[in-house]
Design an enzyme around this catalytic site. Sequence first.
Site, PDB file in Angstrom:
ATOM      1  N   ALA A  71      27.331  74.720 -40.045  1.00  0.00           N
ATOM      2  CA  ALA A  71      28.644  75.344 -40.231  1.00  0.00           C
ATOM      3  C   ALA A  71      29.033  76.129 -38.992  1.00  0.00           C
ATOM      4  CB  ALA A  71      28.613  76.269 -41.450  1.00  0.00           C
ATOM      5  N   ILE A  86      37.906  60.160 -28.071  1.00  0.00           N
ATOM      6  CA  ILE A  86      37.590  58.771 -28.415  1.00  0.00           C
ATOM      7  C   ILE A  86      38.448  58.287 -29.572  1.00  0.00           C
ATOM      8  CG2 ILE A  86      35.803  57.254 -29.366  1.00  0.00           C
ATOM      9  CD1 ILE A  86      33.772  58.743 -27.644  1.00  0.00           C
ATOM     10  N   ASN A  91      33.309  75.306 -46.591  1.00  0.00           N
ATOM     11  CA  ASN A  91      34.501  76.032 -47.033  1.00  0.00           C
ATOM     12  C   ASN A  91      35.778  75.207 -46.905  1.00  0.00           C
ATOM     13  OD1 ASN A  91      34.993  76.020 -44.283  1.00  0.00           O
ATOM     14  ND2 ASN A  91      35.341  78.226 -44.115  1.00  0.00           N
ATOM     15  N   ARG A 144      31.697  63.471 -19.248  1.00  0.00           N
ATOM     16  CA  ARG A 144      31.106  63.900 -20.511  1.00  0.00           C
ATOM     17  C   ARG A 144      29.862  63.075 -20.815  1.00  0.00           C
ATOM     18  NH1 ARG A 144      33.952  67.303 -19.586  1.00  0.00           N
ATOM     19  NH2 ARG A 144      35.579  68.361 -20.794  1.00  0.00           N
ATOM     20  N   GLU A 201      42.948  74.367 -19.554  1.00  0.00           N
ATOM     21  CA  GLU A 201      42.134  75.213 -18.683  1.00  0.00           C
ATOM     22  C   GLU A 201      40.728  75.453 -19.220  1.00  0.00           C
ATOM     23  OE1 GLU A 201      41.783  76.566 -15.199  1.00  0.00           O
ATOM     24  OE2 GLU A 201      43.691  75.631 -15.703  1.00  0.00           O
ATOM     25  N   TYR A 203      34.613  79.953 -27.721  1.00  0.00           N
ATOM     26  CA  TYR A 203      33.768  79.087 -28.540  1.00  0.00           C
ATOM     27  C   TYR A 203      32.355  79.023 -27.965  1.00  0.00           C
ATOM     28  CZ  TYR A 203      31.593  74.847 -30.335  1.00  0.00           C
ATOM     29  OH  TYR A 203      30.700  73.968 -30.880  1.00  0.00           O
TER      30      TYR A 203
END
Length: 328
Positions: A87, A195, A32, A218, A278, A154
């Site tokens: 997606a 990065i 989209n 990470r 946060e 999320y």
Amino acid sequence: MRILVTGGAGFIGGHLAERFVSRGHDVVVLDNFDPFYDTRIKDHTVEVCQNLADDGDGSYRLVEGDVRDAELVEELVADVDYVYHQAGQAGVRPSVEDPRKYNEVNVDGTLNVLDAARKTEIERVVFASSSSVYGKPEYLPYDEVHPTTPVSPYGASKLAAERYVCAYSEVYDLPTVALRYFTVYGPRMRPNMAISNFVSRCLNGEPPVVYGDGTQTRDFTYIEDVVDANEALLTDDAADGEVLNIGSTDNIDILTLAEEIRDQVAPELDIEFAERFEADAEHTHADISKANELLGYEPSRTIREGVQEFVEWYRANRDWYEPLVLES
């Protein structure tokens, strides 16, 4: 094979589409072109894939549309053998501001894909999940049985979608696999990632900015490794019904990452620090033994090797990519 890649003009989806076209498959991309980041990066991805198809490899068709459009999704899914559902509304920090959009895109959009797929004789639906489903670690590295307690809307939306993917596999006997990606990076990555920002600032003589004290860690995963894991699912059904971590196992703290990039590009620069967000996860680190056992998955690059490749790619594509990073 006929393959639908939702979100197929985006970072990971675009690399999947590129790989599949280069292998001679017939690829349909649904995207989209949401302006979450500069859509000119997506335009470049589409051009790369179309050029491959024009050169006589597989076929490529772009459909501009939304996974929230159930009728369109059903029409596209009915015509393919495999669905790679990439997606999604990305971004941990923006999800705090607009959690309902994340639910609509990531959960309702996934349900549209699953409902369409269970009406067909689809070979497999591969879902792009995220390490954000884990939340605060009880132990590291994360294995797939680690408790899932996401700390952002999320992460919650990706976990809800992932659970639907697994439930549809169980209840409707729909072949599905959910891949939990750990911080994917590489060519054409989103311009607002750590990065790309570190590299851009260093190339322009500006110190890289670390949010927090830099002790956050990470598990950065190079894009080619993610594509390899996905491609294996075209021919391997060993992971059907499963959730798999796709990471590098090469854990690094953010300060060391910034120093590594600084040392490669502009060793004279100092590191700057800013207030941490946060919603950002404290640590991520993948146990990939399950993916290795079921798919033979093995990361091909350390973070230092991958960063060096990205820096080389960045320099070669600086004329069009860097302005987009600077504008983000």
